[in-house]
Design a protein around this motif. Structure first.
Motif, PDB file in Angstrom:
ATOM      1  N   VAL A 133       0.855  -1.181   0.000  1.00 42.85           N
ATOM      2  CA  VAL A 133       0.000   0.000   0.000  1.00 42.85           C
ATOM      3  C   VAL A 133       0.897   1.238   0.000  1.00 42.85           C
ATOM      4  N   ILE A 134       0.755   2.063  -1.017  1.00 44.93           N
ATOM      5  CA  ILE A 134       1.488   3.327  -1.096  1.00 44.93           C
ATOM      6  C   ILE A 134       0.493   4.439  -0.801  1.00 44.93           C
ATOM      7  N   THR A 135       0.720   5.165   0.278  1.00 46.88           N
ATOM      8  CA  THR A 135      -0.243   6.172   0.684  1.00 46.88           C
ATOM      9  C   THR A 135       0.459   7.296   1.451  1.00 46.88           C
ATOM     10  N   SER A 151      -8.041   2.356   7.609  1.00 46.61           N
ATOM     11  CA  SER A 151      -8.640   1.387   6.680  1.00 46.61           C
ATOM     12  C   SER A 151      -7.585   0.491   6.070  1.00 46.61           C
ATOM     13  N   PHE A 152      -6.485   1.082   5.620  1.00 47.27           N
ATOM     14  CA  PHE A 152      -5.412   0.280   5.034  1.00 47.27           C
ATOM     15  C   PHE A 152      -4.720  -0.591   6.081  1.00 47.27           C
ATOM     16  N   ALA A 153      -4.588  -0.073   7.290  1.00 53.06           N
ATOM     17  CA  ALA A 153      -3.886  -0.809   8.344  1.00 53.06           C
ATOM     18  C   ALA A 153      -4.594  -2.104   8.700  1.00 53.06           C
ATOM     19  N   ALA A 154      -5.895  -2.165   8.456  1.00 53.67           N
ATOM     20  CA  ALA A 154      -6.653  -3.377   8.783  1.00 53.67           C
ATOM     21  C   ALA A 154      -6.135  -4.585   8.026  1.00 53.67           C
ATOM     22  N   HIS A 155      -5.507  -4.385   6.879  1.00 51.67           N
ATOM     23  CA  HIS A 155      -4.991  -5.487   6.075  1.00 51.67           C
ATOM     24  C   HIS A 155      -3.629  -5.973   6.570  1.00 51.67           C
ATOM     25  N   VAL A 160       3.902   1.709   2.571  1.00 51.18           N
ATOM     26  CA  VAL A 160       4.929   2.725   2.335  1.00 51.18           C
ATOM     27  C   VAL A 160       4.241   4.079   2.354  1.00 51.18           C
ATOM     28  N   LEU A 161       4.720   4.968   3.207  1.00 48.14           N
ATOM     29  CA  LEU A 161       4.060   6.254   3.387  1.00 48.14           C
ATOM     30  C   LEU A 161       4.958   7.397   2.943  1.00 48.14           C
ATOM     31  N   PHE A 162       4.451   8.164   2.003  1.00 50.44           N
ATOM     32  CA  PHE A 162       5.097   9.385   1.547  1.00 50.44           C
ATOM     33  C   PHE A 162       4.568  10.572   2.366  1.00 50.44           C
ATOM     34  N   LEU A 163       5.292  11.660   2.348  1.00 49.87           N
ATOM     35  CA  LEU A 163       4.787  12.964   2.792  1.00 49.87           C
ATOM     36  C   LEU A 163       4.172  12.925   4.184  1.00 49.87           C
ATOM     37  N   SER A 164       4.751  12.128   5.074  1.00 50.26           N
ATOM     38  CA  SER A 164       4.138  11.931   6.390  1.00 50.26           C
ATOM     39  C   SER A 164       5.115  12.125   7.538  1.00 50.26           C
ATOM     40  N   THR A 165       6.336  12.549   7.277  1.00 52.65           N
ATOM     41  CA  THR A 165       7.363  12.599   8.317  1.00 52.65           C
ATOM     42  C   THR A 165       7.027  13.573   9.432  1.00 52.65           C
ATOM     43  N   SER A 172       1.395   6.885  13.955  1.00 50.14           N
ATOM     44  CA  SER A 172       1.481   5.719  14.845  1.00 50.14           C
ATOM     45  C   SER A 172       0.118   5.391  15.429  1.00 50.14           C
ATOM     46  N   GLN A 173      -0.583   6.422  15.885  1.00 49.40           N
ATOM     47  CA  GLN A 173      -1.898   6.211  16.476  1.00 49.40           C
ATOM     48  C   GLN A 173      -2.862   5.600  15.464  1.00 49.40           C
ATOM     49  N   ALA A 174      -2.856   6.123  14.243  1.00 49.16           N
ATOM     50  CA  ALA A 174      -3.766   5.625  13.213  1.00 49.16           C
ATOM     51  C   ALA A 174      -3.441   4.190  12.825  1.00 49.16           C
ATOM     52  N   LEU A 175      -2.158   3.863  12.735  1.00 50.31           N
ATOM     53  CA  LEU A 175      -1.760   2.508  12.374  1.00 50.31           C
ATOM     54  C   LEU A 175      -2.217   1.496  13.423  1.00 50.31           C
TER      55      LEU A 175
END
Length: 258
Positions: A133-135, A151-155, A160-165, A172-175
């Motif tokens: 998942v690229i998001t 939603s993606f973390a449920a899988h 791989v996360l861009f633009l999130s640093t 972390s909380q969302a994951l």
């Protein structure tokens, strides 16, 4: 003609042969100065006009392209990584369509490939993960409701996360809310393939703390998933002696000879 060219993740040697050739013959280059390695501009010929789009609006970029088209000149629009990922090229192509200015896209090596190379990582290990998942985290640019991190973390596939640093605490909380255990392996790769590349392994729960400790505030990719854990994975069937393919007859025995 306007050529949208992927500059690659940072190392000048990772631009494609075609991309380098287009730069070598460019009359005008508009490059994403906030992300593209300026060393790539050394491929441009003498007299090439160079614009840094980090200081320009979309309208200003299009005006340069339009003026070059009227003068019968080619333009290279140099985007970081591969322009199809977070490259904002669709809005440019739509405007060029309106102006009847021809264009083509030269793909590039994405930073997510550079990050995997830096980590010695395969994103799709049999028995561990077969999806990537690229998001990105939602910031000033929103994401569709169905594409929230939870939603993606449920899988629990490779992510791989861009633009999130700059949003790692919220990430972390969302994951974890979505389903990743707090101790899920994670990695932060800063400026993959650049001379000052930095890679740090951690867990989902301490992404923000790790980035703070390492002084990483931007220009990094976040990788999450069990492919980072070193867990045992299944051998590829394609190269298993027992596996018959279109090109090779299997011997009917598994790797252990049984």
């Amino acid at each position: 003609m306007v050529h949208f060219v992927g500059a690659g993740p940072g190392d000048p040697d990772l631009i494609t042969v075609k991309g380098k050739r287009l730069l070598e013959h460019a009359q005008t280059v508009i490059y994403a100065g906030s992300l593209v390695n300026p060393a790539l501009l050394s491929f441009c010929p003498e007299g090439c006009r160079i614009y840094d789009s980090a200081r320009m609006t979309l309208e200003e970029v299009i005006r340069v392209m339009e003026a070059c088209h009227e003068a019968g000149q080619d333009v290279v629009r140099l985007h970081t990584g591969d322009p199809s990922l977070y490259g904002a090229i669709k809005e440019q192509m739509d405007r060029l369509d309106e102006l009847s200015i021809p264009y083509q896209v030269c793909p590039g090596v994405s930073a997510f490939s550079g990050a995997a190379a830096a980590l010695g990582l395969e994103y799709t290990l049999p028995g561990i993960s077969q999806s990537v998942v690229i998001t990105r985290m939602e910031g000033r640019t929103p994401v569709p409701e169905k594409e929230k991190i939870q939603s993606f973390a449920a899988h629990q596939s490779t992510m791989v996360l861009f633009l999130s640093t700059g949003l790692l605490g919220k990430l972390s909380q969302a994951l974890v809310e979505g389903g990743y255990p707090p101790d899920t392996p994670a990695a932060i790769v800063y400026k993959a393939t650049w001379p000052d590349e930095k890679k740090v392994l951690c867990q989902v729960s301490d992404l923000a703390e790790t980035a703070e400790r390492e002084g990483i505030k931007k220009t990094a990719l976040i990788i999450v998933g069990k492919v980072l854990s070193g867990e045992a994975y299944q051998r590829s069937c394609l190269y298993d002696p027992a596996f018959t393919t279109e090109f090779r007859k299997g011997n009917g025995q598994a790797e252990d000879g049984k």
